[in-house]
Motif scaffolding. Structure first.
Motif, mmCIF file in Angstrom:
data_model
loop_
_atom_site.group_PDB
_atom_site.id
_atom_site.type_symbol
_atom_site.label_atom_id
_atom_site.label_comp_id
_atom_site.label_asym_id
_atom_site.label_seq_id
_atom_site.Cartn_x
_atom_site.Cartn_y
_atom_site.Cartn_z
ATOM 1 N N ALA A 1 12.903 14.794 -15.540
ATOM 2 C CA ALA A 1 13.192 13.643 -14.678
ATOM 3 C C ALA A 1 13.238 12.376 -15.520
ATOM 4 C CB ALA A 1 12.132 13.516 -13.592
ATOM 5 N N LEU A 2 13.933 11.364 -15.004
ATOM 6 C CA LEU A 2 13.900 10.043 -15.615
ATOM 7 C C LEU A 2 12.781 9.251 -14.950
ATOM 8 C CD1 LEU A 2 17.725 9.205 -15.674
ATOM 9 C CD2 LEU A 2 16.317 10.040 -17.564
ATOM 10 N N VAL A 3 11.899 8.666 -15.755
ATOM 11 C CA VAL A 3 10.744 7.949 -15.214
ATOM 12 C C VAL A 3 10.645 6.577 -15.880
ATOM 13 C CG1 VAL A 3 8.258 7.988 -14.787
ATOM 14 C CG2 VAL A 3 9.540 10.135 -14.873
ATOM 15 N N LYS A 4 10.535 5.538 -15.056
ATOM 16 C CA LYS A 4 10.355 4.179 -15.552
ATOM 17 C C LYS A 4 9.130 3.559 -14.892
ATOM 18 C CE LYS A 4 15.339 3.273 -16.109
ATOM 19 N NZ LYS A 4 16.458 2.373 -15.674
ATOM 20 N N ARG A 5 8.396 2.780 -15.666
ATOM 21 C CA ARG A 5 7.305 1.989 -15.088
ATOM 22 C C ARG A 5 7.907 0.666 -14.610
ATOM 23 N NH1 ARG A 5 2.065 3.827 -16.653
ATOM 24 N NH2 ARG A 5 2.086 5.322 -18.387
ATOM 25 N N LEU A 6 7.762 0.368 -13.317
ATOM 26 C CA LEU A 6 8.332 -0.859 -12.763
ATOM 27 C C LEU A 6 7.299 -1.970 -12.587
ATOM 28 C CD1 LEU A 6 10.822 0.402 -10.019
ATOM 29 C CD2 LEU A 6 11.264 -0.106 -12.430
ATOM 30 N N LYS A 7 6.085 -1.590 -12.182
ATOM 31 C CA LYS A 7 5.062 -2.599 -11.918
ATOM 32 C C LYS A 7 3.689 -1.999 -12.170
ATOM 33 C CE LYS A 7 3.538 -5.866 -8.347
ATOM 34 N NZ LYS A 7 3.732 -6.301 -6.935
ATOM 35 N N PRO A 8 2.906 -2.566 -13.089
ATOM 36 C CA PRO A 8 1.591 -1.999 -13.394
ATOM 37 C C PRO A 8 0.598 -2.222 -12.252
ATOM 38 C CG PRO A 8 1.888 -4.068 -14.544
ATOM 39 C CD PRO A 8 3.207 -3.746 -13.909
ATOM 40 N N ALA A 9 -0.439 -1.412 -12.244
ATOM 41 C CA ALA A 9 -1.483 -1.548 -11.232
ATOM 42 C C ALA A 9 -2.305 -2.798 -11.506
ATOM 43 C CB ALA A 9 -2.380 -0.314 -11.240
ATOM 44 N N MET A 10 -2.663 -3.504 -10.454
ATOM 45 C CA MET A 10 -3.492 -4.692 -10.564
ATOM 46 C C MET A 10 -4.861 -4.406 -9.973
ATOM 47 S SD MET A 10 -1.441 -6.760 -12.076
ATOM 48 C CE MET A 10 -2.298 -8.330 -11.904
ATOM 49 N N LYS A 11 -5.900 -4.506 -10.816
ATOM 50 C CA LYS A 11 -7.295 -4.338 -10.376
ATOM 51 C C LYS A 11 -7.498 -3.019 -9.630
ATOM 52 C CE LYS A 11 -8.227 -9.302 -10.047
ATOM 53 N NZ LYS A 11 -8.675 -10.422 -9.163
ATOM 54 N N GLY A 12 -7.048 -1.947 -10.241
ATOM 55 C CA GLY A 12 -7.257 -0.625 -9.652
ATOM 56 C C GLY A 12 -6.381 -0.317 -8.469
ATOM 57 N N GLY A 13 -5.327 -1.109 -8.278
ATOM 58 C CA GLY A 13 -4.423 -0.883 -7.155
ATOM 59 C C GLY A 13 -3.353 0.143 -7.467
ATOM 60 N N LEU A 14 -2.203 -0.015 -6.834
ATOM 61 C CA LEU A 14 -1.121 0.950 -6.980
ATOM 62 C C LEU A 14 -0.171 0.548 -8.099
ATOM 63 C CD1 LEU A 14 -0.228 1.549 -3.215
ATOM 64 C CD2 LEU A 14 -1.737 2.915 -4.663
ATOM 65 N N GLU A 15 0.310 1.546 -8.819
ATOM 66 C CA GLU A 15 1.332 1.315 -9.841
ATOM 67 C C GLU A 15 2.667 1.814 -9.311
ATOM 68 O OE1 GLU A 15 2.388 2.363 -14.530
ATOM 69 O OE2 GLU A 15 0.356 2.582 -13.772
ATOM 70 N N LEU A 16 3.714 1.060 -9.596
ATOM 71 C CA LEU A 16 5.046 1.407 -9.105
ATOM 72 C C LEU A 16 5.874 2.033 -10.218
ATOM 73 C CD1 LEU A 16 7.307 1.366 -6.989
ATOM 74 C CD2 LEU A 16 7.756 -1.022 -7.635
ATOM 75 N N LEU A 17 6.339 3.258 -9.956
ATOM 76 C CA LEU A 17 7.235 3.962 -10.876
ATOM 77 C C LEU A 17 8.589 4.156 -10.212
ATOM 78 C CD1 LEU A 17 5.017 6.898 -12.252
ATOM 79 C CD2 LEU A 17 5.237 4.581 -13.167
ATOM 80 N N GLU A 18 9.596 4.358 -11.040
ATOM 81 C CA GLU A 18 10.917 4.772 -10.562
ATOM 82 C C GLU A 18 11.190 6.151 -11.156
ATOM 83 O OE1 GLU A 18 14.732 2.218 -10.351
ATOM 84 O OE2 GLU A 18 14.983 3.454 -12.156
ATOM 85 N N ILE A 19 11.469 7.113 -10.276
ATOM 86 C CA ILE A 19 11.687 8.497 -10.719
ATOM 87 C C ILE A 19 13.046 8.964 -10.214
ATOM 88 C CG2 ILE A 19 10.851 10.871 -10.663
ATOM 89 C CD1 ILE A 19 8.052 9.828 -10.176
ATOM 90 N N THR A 20 13.856 9.509 -11.125
ATOM 91 C CA THR A 20 15.175 10.034 -10.784
ATOM 92 C C THR A 20 15.203 11.535 -11.048
ATOM 93 O OG1 THR A 20 16.277 7.951 -11.328
ATOM 94 C CG2 THR A 20 17.650 9.916 -11.255
ATOM 95 N N ILE A 21 15.595 12.297 -10.033
ATOM 96 C CA ILE A 21 15.713 13.753 -10.160
ATOM 97 C C ILE A 21 17.096 14.172 -9.664
ATOM 98 C CG2 ILE A 21 13.235 14.159 -9.881
ATOM 99 C CD1 ILE A 21 13.802 14.926 -6.958
ATOM 100 N N HIS A 22 17.506 15.388 -10.029
ATOM 101 C CA HIS A 22 18.772 15.900 -9.510
ATOM 102 C C HIS A 22 18.578 17.176 -8.702
ATOM 103 C CE1 HIS A 22 18.425 18.075 -13.419
ATOM 104 N NE2 HIS A 22 18.891 19.080 -12.696
#
Length: 249
Positions: free
Chosen positions: A170-191
Motif C-alpha cells: 500500500a501507499l502510506v503517507k503521514r498527513l498530521k502527527p498526533a498531538m498530546k497522545g491524540g489521533l494521527e492522520l495517515l493517508e493509505i492507498t490500496i487497489h
C-alpha cells in the motif's frame, strides 16, 4: 445494449447494461433460475443473446435501451452501502430522493466509514471498477491512536498478514502527527477490495481505526464542498476518466 445491432452479448452483461442490477448480481439471478430468454430459462453463465431476443427477469421483460446515470456521493457514517436492508437501517439509496433511475453502489463502504462512493445504473462499468483484475486505486484518510510507529507504517506499506492472506503493498503517507497522545492522520492507498480491509490492516499492525474516510476512487476526488449525505452527477469528463481507468474507452 450492445454497440453493434447484430453482435451477440453475454446475458449477464446485457442485464447489467439494462440497469437490472450489477453484473455480479445479474450472474446470481441467472444461476438462481430467475432469467428467461425467449421463454426458456437460462441458468448457465456465459450464455449469449442477440438484440432481438426477449429477456425477462422473474417474468418481467427488460427494457433494452435506457439512459445511463453516474453520481458521486459523500456517504455519511451510519448509512449502509446497499440497495435495501432487512433490519430497516438507512441505505445510500435512501439519500437519493430524486434519482432518475434505479442506481447501484459501486463497491462498499462499511457502516462506520464515510466518504466517496460512486452510484450508477451502468452495470458493465460498475463490474470493472470493482473487479480485482483492474486494480482501481482507492485512497483513505485514516485516523489512528498516535503516535504511529515507523515499524507499523512499514508493515502497512509492505503488506499485512490477514486471515485471508497477505495484503498487497500500500501507499502510506503521514498527513498530521498526533498531538498530546491524540489521533494521527495517515493517508493509505490500496487497489484491493477486501471486506473492511483498511480497518483489518491497521488492527493487525496494532492500531485500531478511530475514523475512516475515502477521499479518492480511481481518478475521482471527493469534492471539498460536498457535505456528508450530499451527491451530484458526474460530468462527462469524469465518466470518461472512469471508463478509461478500466479499459472501456
Amino acid at each position: 445494449m450492445p454497440d453493434s445491432d447484430n453482435k451477440p452479448e453475454r446475458l449477464q452483461k446485457v442485464l447489467a447494461q439494462a440497469g437490472i442490477s450489477s453484473r455480479r448480481h445479474a450472474e446470481k439471478l441467472i444461476l438462481g433460475g430467475h432469467v428467461t430468454v425467449n421463454g426458456e430459462k437460462i441458468v448457465t453463465l456465459g450464455s449469449k443473446v442477440n438484440p432481438h431476443d426477449q429477456i425477462a427477469v422473474n417474468g418481467k421483460f427488460i427494457k433494452k435501451s435506457h439512459e445511463l446515470h453516474y453520481y458521486i456521493l459523500n456517504k455519511p457514517v451510519g448509512v449502509i452501502t446497499s440497495a435495501s436492508d432487512p433490519r430497516g437501517r438507512k441505505t445510500v439509496l435512501d439519500l437519493f430522493g430524486d434519482a432518475p433511475a434505479r442506481l447501484f453502489p459501486v463497491g462498499r463502504l462499511d457502516y462506520d466509514t464515510s466518504g466517496l462512493l460512486v452510484l450508477t445504473n451502468d452495470g458493465n462499468l460498475a463490474f470493472r471498477l470493482t473487479h480485482p483484475r483492474y486494480g482501481v486505486n482507492k485512497t483513505y484518510q485514516v485516523w489512528l491512536p498516535g503516535p504511529v510507529s515507523e515499524k507499523a507504517v512499514t508493515q502497512l506499506k509492505e503488506g499485512v498478514e490477514l486471515e485471508d492472506g497477505k495484503t498487497a503493498p500500500a501507499l502510506v503517507k503521514r498527513l498530521k502527527p498526533a498531538m498530546k497522545g491524540g489521533l494521527e492522520l495517515l493517508e493509505i492507498t490500496i487497489h484491493e477490495g477486501r471486506n473492511r480491509q483498511i480497518r483489518r490492516m491497521c488492527e493487525a499492525a496494532g492500531y485500531p481505526v478511530a475514523k475512516l474516510k475515502r477521499v479518492r476512487f480511481g481518478p475521482l476526488v471527493l469534492d471539498a464542498g460536498l457535505k456528508p449525505g450530499e451527491y451530484r452527477k458526474l460530468n462527462d469528463r469524469e465518466v470518461r476518466l472512469l471508463k478509461q481507468e478500466v479499459g472501456l474507452l
